[in-house]
Write an enzyme that holds these catalytic residues in place. Structure first.
Site, PDB file in Angstrom:
ATOM      1  N   CYS A  36       0.840  -1.204   0.000  1.00 38.63           N
ATOM      2  CA  CYS A  36       0.000   0.000   0.000  1.00 38.63           C
ATOM      3  C   CYS A  36       0.876   1.256   0.000  1.00 38.63           C
ATOM      4  CB  CYS A  36      -0.864   0.018   1.264  1.00 38.63           C
ATOM      5  SG  CYS A  36      -1.881  -1.440   1.431  1.00 38.63           S
ATOM      6  N   ARG A  79       4.372   0.391  -6.503  1.00 39.77           N
ATOM      7  CA  ARG A  79       4.264  -0.524  -5.350  1.00 39.77           C
ATOM      8  C   ARG A  79       3.172  -1.574  -5.563  1.00 39.77           C
ATOM      9  NH1 ARG A  79       6.411   2.328  -0.627  1.00 39.77           N
ATOM     10  NH2 ARG A  79       4.968   1.284   0.773  1.00 39.77           N
ATOM     11  N   TRP A 133      -3.312  -2.344  -1.815  1.00 39.06           N
ATOM     12  CA  TRP A 133      -3.099  -3.593  -2.533  1.00 39.06           C
ATOM     13  C   TRP A 133      -3.866  -4.652  -1.750  1.00 39.06           C
ATOM     14  CZ3 TRP A 133       2.274  -6.051  -3.986  1.00 39.06           C
ATOM     15  CH2 TRP A 133       2.042  -7.109  -4.838  1.00 39.06           C
ATOM     16  N   ASN A 162      -1.167   1.481   6.533  1.00 38.41           N
ATOM     17  CA  ASN A 162      -0.407   0.448   5.848  1.00 38.41           C
ATOM     18  C   ASN A 162       0.166  -0.466   6.918  1.00 38.41           C
ATOM     19  OD1 ASN A 162       0.860  -0.949   3.896  1.00 38.41           O
ATOM     20  ND2 ASN A 162       2.566   0.474   3.640  1.00 38.41           N
ATOM     21  N   GLY A 163      -0.126  -1.764   6.846  1.00 41.96           N
ATOM     22  CA  GLY A 163       0.425  -2.690   7.835  1.00 41.96           C
ATOM     23  C   GLY A 163      -0.670  -3.515   8.480  1.00 41.96           C
ATOM     24  N   GLU A 205      20.420 -21.140   4.430  1.00 40.65           N
ATOM     25  CA  GLU A 205      20.069 -19.831   3.872  1.00 40.65           C
ATOM     26  C   GLU A 205      21.036 -18.761   4.356  1.00 40.65           C
ATOM     27  OE1 GLU A 205      18.594 -18.339   1.676  1.00 40.65           O
ATOM     28  OE2 GLU A 205      18.175 -16.310   2.392  1.00 40.65           O
ATOM     29  N   LYS A 264      23.280 -16.415   1.891  1.00 42.34           N
ATOM     30  CA  LYS A 264      23.286 -14.945   1.941  1.00 42.34           C
ATOM     31  C   LYS A 264      24.709 -14.423   2.043  1.00 42.34           C
ATOM     32  CE  LYS A 264      19.950 -13.614   0.874  1.00 42.34           C
ATOM     33  NZ  LYS A 264      19.321 -14.810   0.380  1.00 42.34           N
ATOM     34  N   GLU A 300      26.755 -15.170  -1.314  1.00 41.89           N
ATOM     35  CA  GLU A 300      26.381 -14.520  -2.577  1.00 41.89           C
ATOM     36  C   GLU A 300      26.612 -13.018  -2.561  1.00 41.89           C
ATOM     37  OE1 GLU A 300      22.308 -14.754  -3.800  1.00 41.89           O
ATOM     38  OE2 GLU A 300      21.566 -14.712  -1.757  1.00 41.89           O
ATOM     39  N   HIS A 327      30.660 -35.722  11.774  1.00 40.39           N
ATOM     40  CA  HIS A 327      30.861 -36.839  10.833  1.00 40.39           C
ATOM     41  C   HIS A 327      31.765 -36.437   9.682  1.00 40.39           C
ATOM     42  CE1 HIS A 327      27.919 -39.229  12.966  1.00 40.39           C
ATOM     43  NE2 HIS A 327      27.154 -38.155  13.025  1.00 40.39           N
ATOM     44  N   LYS A 339      18.984 -11.530 -10.847  1.00 36.09           N
ATOM     45  CA  LYS A 339      17.854 -11.561  -9.913  1.00 36.09           C
ATOM     46  C   LYS A 339      16.930 -12.731 -10.242  1.00 36.09           C
ATOM     47  CE  LYS A 339      15.111 -10.510  -6.646  1.00 36.09           C
ATOM     48  NZ  LYS A 339      15.541 -10.952  -5.301  1.00 36.09           N
TER      49      LYS A 339
HETATM   50  C1  AGP Z   1      18.703 -15.865  -3.263  1.00 41.49           C
HETATM   51  O1  AGP Z   1      19.236 -14.800  -2.498  1.00 41.49           O
HETATM   52  C2  AGP Z   1      19.271 -15.882  -4.664  1.00 41.49           C
HETATM   53  N1  AGP Z   1      19.108 -14.636  -5.307  1.00 41.49           N
HETATM   54  C3  AGP Z   1      18.771 -17.062  -5.497  1.00 41.49           C
HETATM   55  O2  AGP Z   1      19.192 -18.229  -4.843  1.00 41.49           O
HETATM   56  C4  AGP Z   1      17.237 -17.151  -5.690  1.00 41.49           C
HETATM   57  O3  AGP Z   1      16.612 -17.459  -4.464  1.00 41.49           O
HETATM   58  C5  AGP Z   1      16.950 -18.284  -6.690  1.00 41.49           C
HETATM   59  O4  AGP Z   1      17.537 -17.950  -7.924  1.00 41.49           O
HETATM   60  C6  AGP Z   1      15.455 -18.545  -6.885  1.00 41.49           C
HETATM   61  O5  AGP Z   1      14.843 -17.403  -7.429  1.00 41.49           O
HETATM   62  P1  AGP Z   1      13.225 -17.367  -7.470  1.00 41.49           P
HETATM   63  O6  AGP Z   1      12.783 -17.376  -6.031  1.00 41.49           O
HETATM   64  O7  AGP Z   1      12.876 -16.113  -8.183  1.00 41.49           O
HETATM   65  O8  AGP Z   1      12.742 -18.601  -8.185  1.00 41.49           O
END
Ligand code: AGP
Length: 614
Positions: free
Chosen positions: A2, A27, A78, A102-103, A486, A490, A493, A509, A609
Site C-alpha cells: 500500500c 508498489r 493492494w 499500511n500494515g 540460507e 546470503k 552470494e 561426521h 535476480k
Molecule cells: C537468493 O538470495 C538468490 N538470489 C537465489 O538463490 C534465488 O533465491 C533463486 O535464484 C530462486 O529465485 P526465485 O525465487 O525467483 O525462483
C-alpha cells in the site's frame, strides 16, 4: 504494497494528492482513495472519494464529483484481505476522523469489542478501528493531537498511519511503527508519504520517521514525538538524483530497504492467508482454491531453487509436524532428472519469488505432464508460473529489487506456515484453540520482526570480524538447519566469503576437521526441544578453537553464558514462527559483512535476480 500520501497545504491539494498516488503505482495496488477537509465555504466538512482499479478511475470520479481542500490524505491499497472494492478502500472514516493505514493492527478485534456498544463499524478491516478510537477519544474531550497519541498507545502491530480530523484545522497526523513513513518539507506547506518517491514532486527535503515516532504536521510546523511522546528532532535528508535513488529512500542499498520492509511485507502476506478477525488461518476455499482439498492429498512435492528452496525445506518440517503430510523437497534443477515416483494423489508446489526461474518452471511443467495438481507460491502474480500453475498463491511482498532475496523469503515462510496450519486444521490435527494460538503467533510477526531489526547496530559490529574471515560455518537443527543453509547462502552470494550451512549434529561426521583456531561458526538456536543438543555441538567446535556467534533468545543466552564469543538475543517467539524472526539476523549479518568488504550488495558478481536459463 500500500501507499500513503498527505498534504497540509496552503494551496488546494486534490491534484497533488493524485500526482503522489501515481508515483506510488510502482508498489502495486488495486484501489485508491482521497479524503480532504473541505473548507471552501461555511463550516469545514470531511469528504472522500474512493474507487477500485486504476487511479484514473479515481480521477474520473473526482472530475464528476470534485472535492477540494487545503488538508488531505490519499492511499493506494493492494488488497490481500477483502475484495479490492470501494468499501474496503482507504481512507476509512469514523465520525470526524479520516484515516489511511499500511500494515497490520494485531489487536483490532479486542479494540472492536471494546467499542462495539458505542460505535458502528462499516467493515471488518483492522484499519477502521483506529479511526473509531481517535474519534471516541475526542468525544471524551481530548484534543485531536492528544486523541491521536492516546489511540496509538492502544495499538499493537506494525503500521504506518496518516490522519485528518474535521474541526482540527490544518493539522495532519502521522505515525510509524514497523512500516516506513516520511515527512516532506515544503515552502509554506508540509507533507507525509510512504517513501521519498511519493513526495518526489513535492519536496526533496525528507525526514524519515523512526520506529515508534508520531508527528503533527501543519503548513508551517512539524512536531515529531517518540514512542514516549517526548518531542524529538529527526535529521532532514536531501533526496537528490534519479527517482531510482529515491526508491532506496534513506537506505544505502535496496537489500537493506527490503530487509527493513519485512514488518510491512509480512503483514501483507498475513492479511492474505490469515483471518486475524476470527483468529484463524484461511481455508483453501477462502483462498479461492476450492478445487484443492488437503484431505485428498497423500503427498506434497515442494520444488524451488536457492533461497526459495530453503523456505521449502523449512516448510517440510511444518507440513509433516502440523499436518502429518509427507513432503518431498527438491532442488528444481535435480528434480526432473531423478525421475521421481510421482502419483496423481501428490500435489506439486513451486516456490519462486520471480515466478520465472527456468529450472523451477520446467519442473512445474514436468509435474503437469504427469497429471499432478500444481500450485505456485510467487511474488509476481503476472509471472509464467502464476499463469501456468493450477493455483497461484501470492506472497504480496512487493517488488524485490536486491538480487539477494530477503523479504520474499520471510513472506514465503509466512505463506507456507499458514498453509501448513490450514492443512493441519483440515486434516483434524489442529483444534480451534491451537489454531487460535498459531494464528496469533503469526499475526505478531510484523511487530517481532520490527523488534529484531533493532539488533542491526550489534550485528553491524559483529560483521566487521566476520568480514576478515576466509570461510564460515552456519549450524542449526530442525527448521534451523535449512535456515543455516540460507544464512550461508546470503553470506556467500553478497560478500563472496565461502560459507557452509550444516546440520549441527552432522558436523562431527567429517566437516569438523575444517574447524581451526578462529573459524567463525554462527549457531542458530532458539530455546526449543533441540537447544541442548545444539549447544553440545556448539561446544564440540568451540573446544577446537571456533569463534562462536550464537543467535538465540534470552533464555538461551542465559543458559550459555560464557560459552560463546558473541550472542545475539532475538525476541522470544513460538517454535513455529522462529525461522521467520531468526532469518532477519542472518540477512543483516550477510549485508553488513558485504558492506564492510565493499562488494556490490544489490548486484553481486556473476548473479542475476531471476535465473531464466537452466
Ligand atoms: C537468493 O538470495 C538468490 N538470489 C537465489 O538463490 C534465488 O533465491 C533463486 O535464484 C530462486 O529465485 P526465485 O525465487 O525467483 O525462483
Amino acid at each position: 504494497m500500500c501507499g500513503i500520501i498527505g498534504i497540509a497545504g496552503n494551496q488546494p491539494v486534490t491534484d497533488r494528492l493524485l500526482e503522489g498516488l501515481k508515483r506510488l503505482e510502482y508498489r502495486g495496488y488495486d484501489s485508491a482513495g482521497i479524503a480532504v477537509i473541505n473548507d471552501d465555504n461555511g463550516p469545514s466538512t470531511l469528504v472522500r472519494r474512493r474507487a477500485e482499479g486504476k487511479i484514473r478511475n479515481l480521477e474520473n470520479l473526482i472530475n464528476e464529483e470534485p472535492l477540494e481542500g487545503h488538508l488531505g490524505i490519499a492511499h493506494t491499497r493492494w488488497a490481500t484481505h477483502g475484495a479490492p472494492n470501494t468499501m474496503n478502500a482507504h481512507p476509512h472514516f469514523a465520525g470526524r476522523v479520516g484515516l489511511v493505514h499500511n500494515g497490520i493492527i494485531e489487536n483490532f478485534t479486542l479494540l472492536r469489542d471494546q467499542l462495539k456498544d458505542t460505535r458502528t463499524f462499516q467493515t471488518e478491516t483492522d484499519t477502521e478501528v483506529v479511526a473509531h478510537l481517535i474519534d471516541e477519544a475526542m468525544k471524551s474531550g481530548l484534543s485531536g493531537k492528544d486523541a491521536f497519541a492516546a489511540s496509538l498507545k492502544q495499538l499493537t502491530g506494525a503500521f504506518a498511519i496518516g490522519v485528518v480530523i474535521d474541526g482540527v484545522d490544518g493539522q495532519l497526523f502521522a505515525a510509524r511503527r514497523g512500516s516506513p513513513l516520511a515527512i516532506g518539507l515544503g515552502d509554506g506547506e508540509n507533507y507525509i508519504g510512504s517513501d521519498a518517491i511519493a513526495l518526489a514532486s513535492l519536496s526533496s527535503k525528507i525526514i524519515y520517521l523512526e520506529e515508534g515516532d508520531w508527528a503533527v504536521i501543519t503548513t508551517d510546523s512539524v512536531e515529531i514525538f517518540d514512542a514516549n511522546d517526548t518531542p524529538v528532532e529527526r535529521a532532514v535528508t536531501i533526496v537528490s538524483g534519479s527517482l531510482a535513488a529515491a526508491e532506496k529512500g534513506n537506505y544505502r542499498h535496496f537489500m537493506l530497504k527490503e530487509i527493513y520492509e519485512q514488518p510491512e511485507s509480512v503483514s501483507h502476506t498475513l492479511t492474505h492467508y490469515v483471518d486475524a478477525f476470527h483468529h484463524k488461518v484461511k481455508t483453501l476455499a477462502e483462498l479461492d482454491m476450492e478445487g484443492l482439498d488437503w484431505n485428498k492429498l497423500e503427498r506434497l512435492s515442494l520444488i524451488a531453487c536457492g533461497t526459495a528452496a530453503y523456505a521449502a525445506s523449512i516448510a517440510k518440517y511444518w507440513f509433516e509436524q502440523l499436518a502429518h503430510m509427507p513432503v518431498d523437497v527438491d532442488i528444481a534443477s535435480e528434480f526432473r532428472y531423478r525421475r521421481p515416483a510421482l502419483t496423481k494423489k501428490s500435489m506439486a508446489i513451486a516456490v519462486s519469488q520471480s515466478g520465472e526461474t527456468a529450472d523451477t518452471l520446467a519442473a512445474l511443467r514436468y509435474c503437469q505432464s504427469k497429471g499432478l495438481q500444481t500450485a505456485a507460491i510467487v511474488n509476481v502474480m503476472s509471472s509464467s508460473m502464476a499463469r501456468e500453475a493450477d493455483f497461484a498463491m501470492p506472497i504480496n511482498a512487493g517488488p524485490e529489487i536486491g538480487v539477494a532475496s530477503t523479504k520474499a523469503f520471510t513472506s514465503q515462510l509466512t505463506a507456507l506456515l499458514s498453509l501448513a496450519i490450514s492443512a493441519g486444521v483440515r486434516r483434524g490435527l489442529i483444534d480451534g484453540s491451537r489454531e487460535k494460538n498459531l494464528a496469533e503467533a503469526l499475526t505478531q510477526m510484523p511487530r517481532l520482526i520490527a523488534e529484531t531489526l533493532t539488533l542491526d547496530a550489534d550485528i553491524e559490529a559483529l560483521a566487521l570480524d566476520l568480514s576478515k574471515a576466509d570461510s564460515a560455518f552456519y549450524l542449526g537443527r530442525g527448521v534451523h538447519y535449512p535456515l543455516a543453509l540460507e544464512g550461508a547462502l546470503k553470506l556467500k552470494e553478497i560478500s563472496y566469503i565461502h560459507a557452509e550451512g550444516y546440520a549441527a549434529g552432522e558436523l562431527k561426521h567429517g566437516p569438523i576437521a575444517l574447524i581451526e583456531e578462529g573459524t567463525p561458526v554462527i549457531v542458530i538456536a532458539p530455546t526449543d526441544a533441540l537447544f541442548e543438543k545444539t549447544v553440545s555441538n556448539m561446544q564440540e567446535v568451540a573446544t577446537r578453537g571456533a569463534k562462536i556467534l550464537l543467535i538465540t533468545d534470552s533464555e538461551g543466552a542465559k543458559n550459555t553464558a560464557g560459552m560463546t564469543d558473541a550472542t545475539l538475543i532475538c525476541p522470544t517467539v513460538s517454535v513455529e514462527t522462529a525461522p521467520i524472526i531468526y532469518a532477519i539476523t542472518v540477512q543483516l549479518l550477510a549485508y553488513h559483512t558485504a558492506v564492510h568488504l565493499g562488494t556490490d550488495v544489490d548486484q553481486p558478481r556473476n548473479l542475476a535476480k531471476s535465473v531464466t536459463v537452466e
